[in-house]
Design an enzyme around this catalytic site. Structure first.
Site, PDB file in Angstrom:
ATOM      1  N   LYS A   7      -4.762   3.307 -42.935  1.00  0.00           N
ATOM      2  CA  LYS A   7      -4.725   3.505 -42.148  1.00  0.00           C
ATOM      3  C   LYS A   7      -5.623   4.084 -40.453  1.00  0.00           C
ATOM      4  O   LYS A   7      -6.607   3.333 -40.778  1.00  0.00           O
ATOM      5  CB  LYS A   7      -4.366   5.133 -42.055  1.00  0.00           C
ATOM      6  CG  LYS A   7      -3.966   5.847 -40.893  1.00  0.00           C
ATOM      7  CD  LYS A   7      -3.457   7.451 -41.244  1.00  0.00           C
ATOM      8  CE  LYS A   7      -3.039   8.595 -40.423  1.00  0.00           C
ATOM      9  NZ  LYS A   7      -3.107  10.079 -40.924  1.00  0.00           N
ATOM     10  N   LYS A  23     -11.050   6.720 -37.771  1.00  0.00           N
ATOM     11  CA  LYS A  23     -12.387   5.940 -37.231  1.00  0.00           C
ATOM     12  C   LYS A  23     -13.525   6.613 -38.207  1.00  0.00           C
ATOM     13  O   LYS A  23     -14.548   4.948 -38.108  1.00  0.00           O
ATOM     14  CB  LYS A  23     -13.112   7.870 -36.049  1.00  0.00           C
ATOM     15  CG  LYS A  23     -14.183   7.135 -35.201  1.00  0.00           C
ATOM     16  CD  LYS A  23     -13.817   8.140 -34.075  1.00  0.00           C
ATOM     17  CE  LYS A  23     -15.144   7.655 -33.322  1.00  0.00           C
ATOM     18  NZ  LYS A  23     -15.164   8.518 -31.780  1.00  0.00           N
ATOM     19  N   LYS A  65     -10.165  12.435 -51.961  1.00  0.00           N
ATOM     20  CA  LYS A  65     -11.536  12.281 -50.960  1.00  0.00           C
ATOM     21  C   LYS A  65     -12.465  13.507 -52.455  1.00  0.00           C
ATOM     22  O   LYS A  65     -13.807  12.490 -52.112  1.00  0.00           O
ATOM     23  CB  LYS A  65     -11.152  14.093 -49.446  1.00  0.00           C
ATOM     24  CG  LYS A  65     -10.616  12.946 -48.865  1.00  0.00           C
ATOM     25  CD  LYS A  65     -10.372  13.808 -47.998  1.00  0.00           C
ATOM     26  CE  LYS A  65      -9.853  14.194 -46.414  1.00  0.00           C
ATOM     27  NZ  LYS A  65      -9.071  14.417 -45.380  1.00  0.00           N
TER      28      LYS A  65
END
Ligand code: SF4
Length: 332
Positions: A191, A194, A111
């Site tokens: 994976k 959203k 990230k």
């Protein structure tokens, strides 16, 4: 009986990755153990988000969880920021957590590489996760494989804190790995998530489910209906294993390997099974959406129970760490 804690981000409507990978397992666990489930909005703010949408997404996630079968009579369901003790314990645990341990977390590295400026919250995320679990002295945590590293760090933090202050207050939480491996998205690569736009919503209508499934990635070797395929490398086959009967799964494998049907036939069967499995959840969700006060009341009841459990732990933490007692609250 174990005390189980798990959390889910307030990403709005539940998708089938959440449902098959985690929530279906939570529903089973709540009849065997004392379960505490949280919508972790404090974690959600460690990445860019839209403040005007956060409350709505949190409520939508609560609706999805309740509709999927989380039973507030058996499990405590609450919103993380409604129990501010999570952040207080995270601060206390931060005092024994080496920065080097946080920097080597794979999720942090992934990230942080995407951010121009890395917020401290992203680095400290696993400390808050440890606090989520240890605040309730939970000894079992249902996790996906991608969260195992964070759970190992939570155990390490519990060990360090206990050793530093000469106590055994915190148990070392153990993982409960659900049978469902990582649920891959409709792109067949990452994976289901959203933010990647590769999901099917648990509350999607039958028409939308079919619209999304029809173009989904399959075995690339099946360029035409006559090309045989390898079901084991196809995500549609993986989803059949979660949603179809054993006989149907076997038939899918045979039809695929022998090129006896096309991918659209295969997807149609999956769509029909998915629609049937999700129909009762959609129905319950519609009733809950029509009565948001009931959902808020369930969340408040869950938060009240968790605040009381959290107070017990924090009183012992403050006492053990040597803080001066708060005026009018002996021992806390
Ligand atoms: S027939 Fe089914 S399992 Fe085989 S490649 Fe197509 S979608 Fe996948």
């Amino acid at each position: 009986m174990h005390r189980v804690f798990s959390g889910i981000q307030p990403s709005g409507d539940l998708h089938i990755g959440n449902y098959l990978g985690a929530v279906r397992n939570w529903v089973a666990l709540q009849s065997q153990h004392e379960c505490i489930f949280s919508i972790v909005d404090l974690h959600a703010i460690t990445q860019s988000y839209e403040p005007r949408e956060l409350a709505g997404r949190t409520l939508d996630m609560a609706v999805g969880l309740l509709a999927a079968g989380i039973d507030p009579e058996r499990a405590a369901l609450f919103v993380q920021s409604h129990v501010p003790q999570h952040t207080e314990l995270a601060w206390a645990l931060g005092s024994v957590t080496p920065v080097g341990e946080l920097e080597r977390m794979t999720q942090y590295k992934d990230k942080a590489a995407r951010e121009e400026t890395v917020p401290a919250g992203l680095l400290n995320y696993p400390i808050l996760q440890a606090a989520d679990i240890l605040l309730y002295r939970a000894d079992r945590v249902p996790v996906g494989e991608d969260q195992l590293q964070h759970l190992e760090l939570a155990r390490e933090i519990a060990r360090r804190w206990n050793a530093r202050f000469g106590t055994d207050l915190f148990p070392e939480p153990q993982p409960i790995l659900s049978g469902a491996k990582r649920i891959v998205g409709l792109d067949g690569k990452a994976k289901m998530s959203k933010s990647l736009g590769n999901t099917i919503g648990v509350l999607d209508s039958p028409e939308v489910i079919w619209e999304k499934l029809r173009p989904a990635m399959t075995d690339p070797a099946r360029k035409t209906k006559r090309d045989p395929g390898t079901p084991e490398i196809c995500n549609i086959y993986a989803l059949h294993q979660h949603l179809s009967t054993p006989d149907q799964v076997e038939r899918v494998a045979v039809q695929c390997r022998t090129a006896a049907w096309g991918c659209l036939d295969c997807k149609r069967l999956l769509a029909d099974n998915m629609i049937a499995a999700l129909a009762p959840i959609r129905e319950r969700a519609a009733a809950l959406k029509a009565d948001p006060d009931r959902v808020r009341e369930i969340l408040e009841r869950g938060a009240a129970r968790c605040r009381s459990l959290a107070d017990e732990t924090l009183a012992r933490v403050r006492d053990t760490m040597g803080f001066a007692p708060r005026p009018g609250r002996a021992g806390s």
